[in-house]
Write a protein that holds these residues in place. Structure first.
Motif, PDB file in Angstrom:
ATOM      1  N   ALA A 116       1.244   7.132  -6.619  1.00  0.00           N
ATOM      2  CA  ALA A 116       0.115   7.991  -6.968  1.00  0.00           C
ATOM      3  C   ALA A 116       0.409   9.445  -6.596  1.00  0.00           C
ATOM      4  O   ALA A 116       0.070  10.378  -7.336  1.00  0.00           O
ATOM      5  CB  ALA A 116      -1.151   7.512  -6.261  1.00  0.00           C
TER       6      ALA A 116
ATOM      7  N   GLN B  54      -5.328  -0.266  -8.941  1.00  0.00           N
ATOM      8  CA  GLN B  54      -4.730  -0.949  -7.791  1.00  0.00           C
ATOM      9  C   GLN B  54      -5.787  -1.379  -6.781  1.00  0.00           C
ATOM     10  O   GLN B  54      -5.698  -2.461  -6.184  1.00  0.00           O
ATOM     11  CB  GLN B  54      -3.706  -0.026  -7.113  1.00  0.00           C
ATOM     12  CG  GLN B  54      -2.481   0.277  -7.949  1.00  0.00           C
ATOM     13  CD  GLN B  54      -1.675  -0.970  -8.254  1.00  0.00           C
ATOM     14  OE1 GLN B  54      -1.413  -1.793  -7.377  1.00  0.00           O
ATOM     15  NE2 GLN B  54      -1.291  -1.134  -9.517  1.00  0.00           N
ATOM     16  N   LEU B  55      -6.807  -0.541  -6.591  1.00  0.00           N
ATOM     17  CA  LEU B  55      -7.862  -0.871  -5.634  1.00  0.00           C
ATOM     18  C   LEU B  55      -8.646  -2.114  -6.046  1.00  0.00           C
ATOM     19  O   LEU B  55      -9.114  -2.872  -5.194  1.00  0.00           O
ATOM     20  CB  LEU B  55      -8.808   0.319  -5.464  1.00  0.00           C
ATOM     21  CG  LEU B  55      -8.331   1.436  -4.530  1.00  0.00           C
ATOM     22  CD1 LEU B  55      -9.184   2.681  -4.691  1.00  0.00           C
ATOM     23  CD2 LEU B  55      -8.346   0.957  -3.081  1.00  0.00           C
TER      24      LEU B  55
ATOM     25  N   GLU C 277      -6.462   3.181   2.754  1.00  0.00           N
ATOM     26  CA  GLU C 277      -5.539   4.287   2.472  1.00  0.00           C
ATOM     27  C   GLU C 277      -5.603   4.709   1.006  1.00  0.00           C
ATOM     28  O   GLU C 277      -5.673   5.901   0.692  1.00  0.00           O
ATOM     29  CB  GLU C 277      -4.100   3.880   2.823  1.00  0.00           C
ATOM     30  CG  GLU C 277      -3.857   3.631   4.296  1.00  0.00           C
ATOM     31  CD  GLU C 277      -4.084   2.183   4.693  1.00  0.00           C
ATOM     32  OE1 GLU C 277      -3.636   1.797   5.777  1.00  0.00           O
ATOM     33  OE2 GLU C 277      -4.732   1.439   3.921  1.00  0.00           O
ATOM     34  N   ALA C 278      -5.584   3.720   0.115  1.00  0.00           N
ATOM     35  CA  ALA C 278      -5.647   4.031  -1.314  1.00  0.00           C
ATOM     36  C   ALA C 278      -7.001   4.629  -1.680  1.00  0.00           C
ATOM     37  O   ALA C 278      -7.094   5.536  -2.519  1.00  0.00           O
ATOM     38  CB  ALA C 278      -5.378   2.776  -2.141  1.00  0.00           C
TER      39      ALA C 278
ATOM     40  N   THR D 106       0.815  -1.218   0.000  1.00  0.00           N
ATOM     41  CA  THR D 106       0.000   0.000   0.000  1.00  0.00           C
ATOM     42  C   THR D 106       0.850   1.269   0.000  1.00  0.00           C
ATOM     43  O   THR D 106       0.547   2.236  -0.705  1.00  0.00           O
ATOM     44  CB  THR D 106      -0.936   0.004   1.225  1.00  0.00           C
ATOM     45  OG1 THR D 106      -1.723  -1.176   1.214  1.00  0.00           O
ATOM     46  CG2 THR D 106      -1.846   1.222   1.206  1.00  0.00           C
TER      47      THR D 106
ATOM     48  N   GLN E 235      -6.968   8.257  -0.684  1.00  0.00           N
ATOM     49  CA  GLN E 235      -6.167   9.068  -1.594  1.00  0.00           C
ATOM     50  C   GLN E 235      -6.902   9.290  -2.915  1.00  0.00           C
ATOM     51  O   GLN E 235      -6.818  10.368  -3.509  1.00  0.00           O
ATOM     52  CB  GLN E 235      -4.813   8.399  -1.860  1.00  0.00           C
ATOM     53  CG  GLN E 235      -3.857   9.293  -2.655  1.00  0.00           C
ATOM     54  CD  GLN E 235      -2.413   8.915  -2.422  1.00  0.00           C
ATOM     55  OE1 GLN E 235      -2.092   8.236  -1.476  1.00  0.00           O
ATOM     56  NE2 GLN E 235      -1.536   9.376  -3.295  1.00  0.00           N
TER      57      GLN E 235
ATOM     58  N   LEU F 102      -4.825   4.477  -9.173  1.00  0.00           N
ATOM     59  CA  LEU F 102      -5.386   4.068  -7.881  1.00  0.00           C
ATOM     60  C   LEU F 102      -6.584   3.138  -8.061  1.00  0.00           C
ATOM     61  O   LEU F 102      -6.750   2.153  -7.330  1.00  0.00           O
ATOM     62  CB  LEU F 102      -5.792   5.301  -7.075  1.00  0.00           C
ATOM     63  CG  LEU F 102      -4.635   6.098  -6.453  1.00  0.00           C
ATOM     64  CD1 LEU F 102      -5.141   7.416  -5.894  1.00  0.00           C
ATOM     65  CD2 LEU F 102      -3.953   5.289  -5.363  1.00  0.00           C
TER      66      LEU F 102
ATOM     67  N   SER G  74      -7.585  -1.254  -0.231  1.00  0.00           N
ATOM     68  CA  SER G  74      -7.116  -0.724   1.052  1.00  0.00           C
ATOM     69  C   SER G  74      -7.804   0.610   1.302  1.00  0.00           C
ATOM     70  O   SER G  74      -8.131   1.337   0.361  1.00  0.00           O
ATOM     71  CB  SER G  74      -5.601  -0.536   1.047  1.00  0.00           C
ATOM     72  OG  SER G  74      -5.217   0.548   0.226  1.00  0.00           O
TER      73      SER G  74
ATOM     74  N   ILE H 269       2.140   2.007  -3.413  1.00  0.00           N
ATOM     75  CA  ILE H 269       1.038   2.458  -4.266  1.00  0.00           C
ATOM     76  C   ILE H 269       0.730   3.927  -4.004  1.00  0.00           C
ATOM     77  O   ILE H 269       0.582   4.741  -4.925  1.00  0.00           O
ATOM     78  CB  ILE H 269      -0.219   1.588  -4.021  1.00  0.00           C
ATOM     79  CG1 ILE H 269       0.028   0.151  -4.518  1.00  0.00           C
ATOM     80  CG2 ILE H 269      -1.443   2.194  -4.705  1.00  0.00           C
ATOM     81  CD1 ILE H 269      -1.053  -0.832  -4.114  1.00  0.00           C
ATOM     82  N   LEU H 270       0.648   4.298  -2.731  1.00  0.00           N
ATOM     83  CA  LEU H 270       0.346   5.683  -2.364  1.00  0.00           C
ATOM     84  C   LEU H 270       1.449   6.631  -2.821  1.00  0.00           C
ATOM     85  O   LEU H 270       1.174   7.729  -3.313  1.00  0.00           O
ATOM     86  CB  LEU H 270       0.170   5.797  -0.845  1.00  0.00           C
ATOM     87  CG  LEU H 270      -0.965   4.979  -0.218  1.00  0.00           C
ATOM     88  CD1 LEU H 270      -0.989   5.176   1.291  1.00  0.00           C
ATOM     89  CD2 LEU H 270      -2.313   5.346  -0.823  1.00  0.00           C
TER      90      LEU H 270
END
Length: 387
Positions: free
Chosen positions: A290, A309-310, A317-318, A283, A321, A306, A315, A286-287
């Motif tokens: 992004a 990835q989601l 967090e993603a 995660t 964001q 994003l 997650s 990924i963040l």
């Protein structure tokens, strides 16, 4: 009253039986009479709700027959477990004073007395008892572990290192990681005192003890950053991935800053891309990726990345964001479902733990190098890797 009967009667009975058995073997009428008198006097005090007098009377049996040592050791342990440390200390001190104890019995009594003192918070006396037990080579493993725990409580890291090394020699127990953290504690003390040379030396000792010590490598990077040596800091930070990828979330912010100082943001993005391939679903990576796209003004690309990835690695967090990038053009800004999703994601993140111990499950918002729950070193790790 009932509690005292349950606690002392078994010991009294055992003492009486052992004393009677011993006196029968020696056929000593005087001794037999004295033992029986002490036994029944102790019971009388107990029945009259005078437990302290009962203890004193029953302890006197030891002057006659050392076969009763084990029941009295057990009695002292029971007192300690019940939180009656003063009584536990009295019992174990009385045992140690007996001149006819075997070396093993005296060592066991010294160990138990040390545990009493530890429970009472008298660490100096506990240390003396443990060291005396250690001289007698009695219960070496347990004694060394108690001394190790004591020196950690006192933050006496030099002695803690010595005990951990001795424990490894005596029992073969792996203490390399623990020793590395002790060296890191010393390094951080010198860091606060602005003693760079000694800080560096302790860091090297930590890595010599355990090359996987992420804490030591992070300290190295901090030293390099303070000196403005960003290239060295980058090398140190990237080393963490090889040591323990669970700590990747800890290095992303300082690593990004180092690349920024060197005007190498594109190189940082390249590393992020490679690291994401090595650790799919992370995660934090990924963040960070992004965020890089967003900083470059590529809002649409960041949003699609994003979303992609989601779908594979969901997650909170993603999701947050993604929501922070703003409402897509095809959704009304005042859309109630969209606002609800934002609120729910925010609440979930506030309630989420950031770190968790892989051994005991302790969780918290902040990083601890020593787990407050199980007291193990290096087991509390970031909880930012996607599942």
């Amino acid at each position: 009253m009932i509690e005292w009967l349950l606690l002392l009667l078994p010991v009294a009975a055992a003492s009486g039986w052992l004393a009677g058995k011993r006196s029968a073997e020696t056929v000593n009428a005087g001794s037999h009479s004295q033992l029986n008198s002490a036994y029944f006097a102790g019971l009388n005090h107990l029945l009259n709700e005078q437990p302290d007098k009962a203890i004193d009377t029953l302890l006197n049996v030891l002057e006659v027959d050392s076969d009763t040592v084990e029941p009295y050791l057990a009695l002292g342990n029971l007192f300690r477990q019940r939180g009656e440390v003063d009584r536990a200390i009295r019992v174990h001190q009385n045992i140690i004073e007996r001149p006819y104890l075997s070396s093993s019995q005296r060592g066991q009594a010294l160990l138990e007395l040390g545990l009493d003192y530890m429970r009472a918070g008298m660490l100096d006396r506990a240390e003396s008892s443990f060291l005396e037990a250690l001289k007698r080579r009695s219960h070496i493993g347990i004694t060394l572990r108690q001394l190790l725990d004591l020196y950690q409580q006192e933050k006496n890291w030099y002695q803690a290192i010595a005990m951990a090394q001795k424990l490894r020699e005596e029992s073969g127990e792996a203490t390399e990681s623990m020793i590395a953290h002790f060296y890191c504690e010393l390094a951080e003390q010198r860091w606060v005192q602005r003693q760079a040379a000694e800080t560096t030396w302790f860091i090297k000792q930590a890595l010599a003890s355990d090359w996987r010590c992420v804490r030591a490598t992070l300290l190295q990077s901090r030293l390099a950053i303070e000196k403005g040596d960003y290239k060295r800091a980058i090398r140190c930070l990237r080393q963490v991935e090889r040591q323990d990828p669970d700590y990747l979330p800890e290095i992303l912010k300082p690593l990004s800053e180092c690349y920024r100082h060197l005007e190498g943001q594109d190189e940082f993005f390249f590393w992020l891309t490679e690291a994401s391939e090595r650790h799919p679903g992370c995660t934090s990576l990924i963040l960070a990726k992004a965020a890089y796209l967003q900083q470059r003004g590529k809002q649409k690309e960041a949003r699609y990345f994003l979303i992609e990835q989601l779908r594979v690695y969901p997650s909170v967090e993603a999701l947050q964001q993604l929501l922070a990038l703003g409402v897509p053009e095809d959704i009304e800004a005042a859309s109630e479902p969209w606002s609800l999703i934002e609120e729910v994601a925010s609440r979930l993140l506030k309630a989420k733990l950031n770190y968790v111990c892989g051994f005991c499950g302790f969780g918290g918002k902040y990083r601890y190098w020593q787990c407050p729950g199980c007291k193990r070193w290096g087991t509390v790790k970031p909880l930012a890797l996607g599942t």
